[in-house]
Motif scaffolding. Structure first.
Motif, PDB file in Angstrom:
ATOM      1  N   LEU A  32      19.544 158.217  75.134  1.00  0.00           N
ATOM      2  CA  LEU A  32      19.856 157.205  76.147  1.00  0.00           C
ATOM      3  C   LEU A  32      19.042 155.953  75.831  1.00  0.00           C
ATOM      4  CD1 LEU A  32      20.947 156.225  78.975  1.00  0.00           C
ATOM      5  CD2 LEU A  32      18.921 157.316  79.973  1.00  0.00           C
ATOM      6  N   THR A  33      19.735 154.830  75.665  1.00  0.00           N
ATOM      7  CA  THR A  33      19.063 153.546  75.497  1.00  0.00           C
ATOM      8  C   THR A  33      19.283 152.791  76.801  1.00  0.00           C
ATOM      9  OG1 THR A  33      19.567 153.564  73.138  1.00  0.00           O
ATOM     10  CG2 THR A  33      18.953 151.437  74.099  1.00  0.00           C
ATOM     11  N   SER A  34      18.203 152.340  77.421  1.00  0.00           N
ATOM     12  CA  SER A  34      18.329 151.722  78.739  1.00  0.00           C
ATOM     13  C   SER A  34      17.764 150.300  78.707  1.00  0.00           C
ATOM     14  CB  SER A  34      17.588 152.592  79.772  1.00  0.00           C
ATOM     15  OG  SER A  34      17.828 152.114  81.070  1.00  0.00           O
ATOM     16  N   LEU A  35      18.583 149.342  79.122  1.00  0.00           N
ATOM     17  CA  LEU A  35      18.179 147.931  79.105  1.00  0.00           C
ATOM     18  C   LEU A  35      17.706 147.540  80.508  1.00  0.00           C
ATOM     19  CD1 LEU A  35      21.267 146.413  77.179  1.00  0.00           C
ATOM     20  CD2 LEU A  35      19.387 147.824  76.302  1.00  0.00           C
ATOM     21  N   GLU A  36      16.489 147.037  80.605  1.00  0.00           N
ATOM     22  CA  GLU A  36      15.937 146.713  81.926  1.00  0.00           C
ATOM     23  C   GLU A  36      15.056 145.474  81.823  1.00  0.00           C
ATOM     24  OE1 GLU A  36      16.166 147.786  85.286  1.00  0.00           O
ATOM     25  OE2 GLU A  36      14.800 146.089  85.460  1.00  0.00           O
ATOM     26  N   LEU A  51      29.039 164.251  84.763  1.00  0.00           N
ATOM     27  CA  LEU A  51      30.271 164.909  84.296  1.00  0.00           C
ATOM     28  C   LEU A  51      30.997 164.076  83.242  1.00  0.00           C
ATOM     29  CD1 LEU A  51      31.668 166.394  87.617  1.00  0.00           C
ATOM     30  CD2 LEU A  51      30.949 167.680  85.598  1.00  0.00           C
ATOM     31  N   LEU A  52      31.033 162.774  83.436  1.00  0.00           N
ATOM     32  CA  LEU A  52      31.730 161.916  82.458  1.00  0.00           C
ATOM     33  C   LEU A  52      31.050 161.978  81.091  1.00  0.00           C
ATOM     34  CD1 LEU A  52      32.577 158.774  84.644  1.00  0.00           C
ATOM     35  CD2 LEU A  52      34.204 160.442  83.711  1.00  0.00           C
ATOM     36  N   VAL A  53      29.708 161.960  81.093  1.00  0.00           N
ATOM     37  CA  VAL A  53      28.981 162.060  79.813  1.00  0.00           C
ATOM     38  C   VAL A  53      29.327 163.388  79.139  1.00  0.00           C
ATOM     39  CG1 VAL A  53      26.690 162.281  78.762  1.00  0.00           C
ATOM     40  CG2 VAL A  53      27.105 160.506  80.466  1.00  0.00           C
ATOM     41  N   LYS A  54      29.358 164.470  79.927  1.00  0.00           N
ATOM     42  CA  LYS A  54      29.681 165.793  79.359  1.00  0.00           C
ATOM     43  C   LYS A  54      31.115 165.856  78.865  1.00  0.00           C
ATOM     44  CE  LYS A  54      26.378 169.056  80.497  1.00  0.00           C
ATOM     45  NZ  LYS A  54      26.044 170.430  80.796  1.00  0.00           N
ATOM     46  N   ILE A  55      32.059 165.408  79.698  1.00  0.00           N
ATOM     47  CA  ILE A  55      33.486 165.505  79.346  1.00  0.00           C
ATOM     48  C   ILE A  55      33.768 164.680  78.091  1.00  0.00           C
ATOM     49  CG2 ILE A  55      35.841 164.911  80.110  1.00  0.00           C
ATOM     50  CD1 ILE A  55      34.752 165.470  83.033  1.00  0.00           C
ATOM     51  N   ALA A  56      33.092 163.540  77.985  1.00  0.00           N
ATOM     52  CA  ALA A  56      33.306 162.662  76.829  1.00  0.00           C
ATOM     53  C   ALA A  56      32.559 163.157  75.588  1.00  0.00           C
ATOM     54  CB  ALA A  56      32.856 161.243  77.166  1.00  0.00           C
ATOM     55  N   ASN A  57      31.747 164.204  75.745  1.00  0.00           N
ATOM     56  CA  ASN A  57      30.877 164.665  74.648  1.00  0.00           C
ATOM     57  C   ASN A  57      30.047 163.500  74.098  1.00  0.00           C
ATOM     58  OD1 ASN A  57      31.421 167.424  74.438  1.00  0.00           O
ATOM     59  ND2 ASN A  57      33.409 166.955  73.489  1.00  0.00           N
ATOM     60  N   ALA A  58      29.582 162.661  74.995  1.00  0.00           N
ATOM     61  CA  ALA A  58      28.867 161.459  74.561  1.00  0.00           C
ATOM     62  C   ALA A  58      27.478 161.824  74.039  1.00  0.00           C
ATOM     63  CB  ALA A  58      28.756 160.479  75.717  1.00  0.00           C
ATOM     64  N   LYS A  59      27.119 161.220  72.916  1.00  0.00           N
ATOM     65  CA  LYS A  59      25.797 161.474  72.330  1.00  0.00           C
ATOM     66  C   LYS A  59      24.911 160.243  72.423  1.00  0.00           C
ATOM     67  CE  LYS A  59      26.261 165.062  68.862  1.00  0.00           C
ATOM     68  NZ  LYS A  59      26.122 165.358  67.445  1.00  0.00           N
ATOM     69  N   LYS A  60      25.527 159.091  72.334  1.00  0.00           N
ATOM     70  CA  LYS A  60      24.727 157.863  72.367  1.00  0.00           C
ATOM     71  C   LYS A  60      25.141 157.042  73.583  1.00  0.00           C
ATOM     72  CE  LYS A  60      22.999 155.800  69.107  1.00  0.00           C
ATOM     73  NZ  LYS A  60      22.917 154.741  68.106  1.00  0.00           N
ATOM     74  N   VAL A  61      24.260 157.040  74.571  1.00  0.00           N
ATOM     75  CA  VAL A  61      24.563 156.421  75.866  1.00  0.00           C
ATOM     76  C   VAL A  61      23.727 155.154  76.021  1.00  0.00           C
ATOM     77  CG1 VAL A  61      24.513 156.770  78.367  1.00  0.00           C
ATOM     78  CG2 VAL A  61      25.090 158.689  76.858  1.00  0.00           C
ATOM     79  N   LEU A  62      24.351 154.094  76.484  1.00  0.00           N
ATOM     80  CA  LEU A  62      23.651 152.837  76.762  1.00  0.00           C
ATOM     81  C   LEU A  62      23.787 152.509  78.242  1.00  0.00           C
ATOM     82  CD1 LEU A  62      22.263 150.275  75.355  1.00  0.00           C
ATOM     83  CD2 LEU A  62      24.434 149.205  75.785  1.00  0.00           C
ATOM     84  N   GLU A  63      22.646 152.288  78.883  1.00  0.00           N
ATOM     85  CA  GLU A  63      22.629 151.935  80.308  1.00  0.00           C
ATOM     86  C   GLU A  63      22.148 150.500  80.458  1.00  0.00           C
ATOM     87  OE1 GLU A  63      20.863 154.242  84.054  1.00  0.00           O
ATOM     88  OE2 GLU A  63      19.268 153.624  82.707  1.00  0.00           O
ATOM     89  N   VAL A  64      22.781 149.766  81.355  1.00  0.00           N
ATOM     90  CA  VAL A  64      22.311 148.409  81.671  1.00  0.00           C
ATOM     91  C   VAL A  64      21.810 148.448  83.119  1.00  0.00           C
ATOM     92  CG1 VAL A  64      22.871 145.948  81.656  1.00  0.00           C
ATOM     93  CG2 VAL A  64      24.155 147.511  80.180  1.00  0.00           C
ATOM     94  N   GLY A  65      20.497 148.393  83.291  1.00  0.00           N
ATOM     95  CA  GLY A  65      19.901 148.466  84.633  1.00  0.00           C
ATOM     96  C   GLY A  65      19.321 149.846  84.895  1.00  0.00           C
ATOM     97  N   ALA A  66      18.008 150.010  84.655  1.00  0.00           N
ATOM     98  CA  ALA A  66      17.387 151.338  84.761  1.00  0.00           C
ATOM     99  C   ALA A  66      16.823 151.612  86.158  1.00  0.00           C
ATOM    100  CB  ALA A  66      16.259 151.456  83.740  1.00  0.00           C
ATOM    101  N   LEU A  67      16.289 150.577  86.790  1.00  0.00           N
ATOM    102  CA  LEU A  67      15.516 150.702  88.033  1.00  0.00           C
ATOM    103  C   LEU A  67      14.457 151.800  87.851  1.00  0.00           C
ATOM    104  CD1 LEU A  67      15.313 149.387  90.868  1.00  0.00           C
ATOM    105  CD2 LEU A  67      16.759 151.214  91.729  1.00  0.00           C
ATOM    106  N   GLY A  68      14.502 152.886  88.642  1.00  0.00           N
ATOM    107  CA  GLY A  68      13.468 153.926  88.527  1.00  0.00           C
ATOM    108  C   GLY A  68      13.916 155.145  87.743  1.00  0.00           C
ATOM    109  N   GLY A  69      15.048 155.055  87.068  1.00  0.00           N
ATOM    110  CA  GLY A  69      15.485 156.161  86.217  1.00  0.00           C
ATOM    111  C   GLY A  69      16.395 157.180  86.878  1.00  0.00           C
ATOM    112  N   TYR A  70      16.860 156.885  88.098  1.00  0.00           N
ATOM    113  CA  TYR A  70      17.681 157.871  88.816  1.00  0.00           C
ATOM    114  C   TYR A  70      18.999 158.164  88.073  1.00  0.00           C
ATOM    115  CZ  TYR A  70      20.053 160.175  92.740  1.00  0.00           C
ATOM    116  OH  TYR A  70      20.726 161.081  93.539  1.00  0.00           O
TER     117      TYR A  70
END
Ligand SMILES: C[S@@+](CC[C@H](N)C(=O)[O-])C[C@H]1O[C@@H](n2cnc3c(N)ncnc32)[C@H](O)[C@@H]1O
Length: 210
Positions: free
Chosen positions: A79-83, A45-64
């Motif tokens: 989505l750019t994910s750092l793992e 919901l936060l990604v949608k509400i923010a209209n975010a297009k470029k998302v960065l994640e720190v810690g992917a684990l199994g992609g959940y």
């Protein structure tokens, strides 16, 4: 029924793809420490509400968490994910493919601080961050995020209540102190406005003022 279970049942039901991610963690002897589904739905919901297009994640684990956010990212977003762990990246890639999100995600394998340094020097910017890796580096991660954040970007972080340990004055273990330092940093930094939602293990939601 517990309040959290009620929320999960009615608002954050997992489909087969998400349930399979949890199974894949067990099959690959990986820790089952993905965000709970109510926190996943919050991220979506936060990604949608923010209209975010470029998302960065720190810690992917199994992609959940990546799947929850990936489903909210528009077609022209990413989505750019750092793992750190290559095995985790392999499992996450398979799960993102099963979710039909492999075109949207890029994994940067290695220590997240090194990846952050490269991203910052490349001048790439993001409008949404999700921090969910080693707690000792949370302050460093938010400082790096601030260096590549668009004005108004959201910086979200998991585990900021740390099972309630943050308020236990008798507890001074390293990870608890690291989370406290992170919470203090975000609450006091004039570049951020923030609050903590008591969802899952505590989710920090902060917005970059610029
Ligand atoms: C809590 S799990 C992430 C869970 C994931 N966000 C989810 O909800 O599906 C933390 C992940 O951070 C990774 N990690 C730990 N230290 C790291 C580091 N220094 N750099 C990059 N990733 C790291 C671990 O290998 C692990 O996969």
């Amino acid at each position: 029924m517990e309040v959290n279970d009620y929320i999960k049942k009615h608002f954050a039901k997992e489909d087969e793809v998400l349930l399979d991610v949890i199974d894949s963690l067990k099959e690959n002897n990986m820790p089952t420490i993905s965000v709970p589904s109510d926190a996943g739905k919050l991220l979506y919901l936060l990604v949608k509400i923010a209209n975010a297009k470029k998302v960065l994640e720190v810690g992917a684990l199994g992609g959940y968490s990546g799947i929850w956010m990936g489903r909210a990212i528009p077609e022209d977003g990413s989505l750019t994910s750092l793992e750190l762990d290559e095995k985790h990246v392999d499992v996450a890639k398979l799960n993102m493919k099963k979710a039909g999100l492999d075109d949207k995600v890029e994994y940067l394998v290695g220590d997240a601080m090194e990846s952050f340094t490269e991203l910052v020097s490349s001048g790439e910017t993001f409008d949404f961050f999700f921090i969910d890796a080693d707690k000792e580096n949370y302050v460093a991660y938010v400082e790096s995020a601030l260096l590549c954040a668009e004005p108004g970007a959201l910086i979200v972080a998991d585990n900021v209540l740390w099972g309630g340990k943050v308020t236990d004055e008798t507890n001074d273990d390293e990870q608890t102190e690291a989370i406290r330092a992170f919470n203090r940093f975000v609450s006091e930094d004039p570049r951020l406005e923030a609050t903590i939602l008591p969802v899952g293990d505590g989710v920090m939601v902060s917005r970059v003022i610029k």
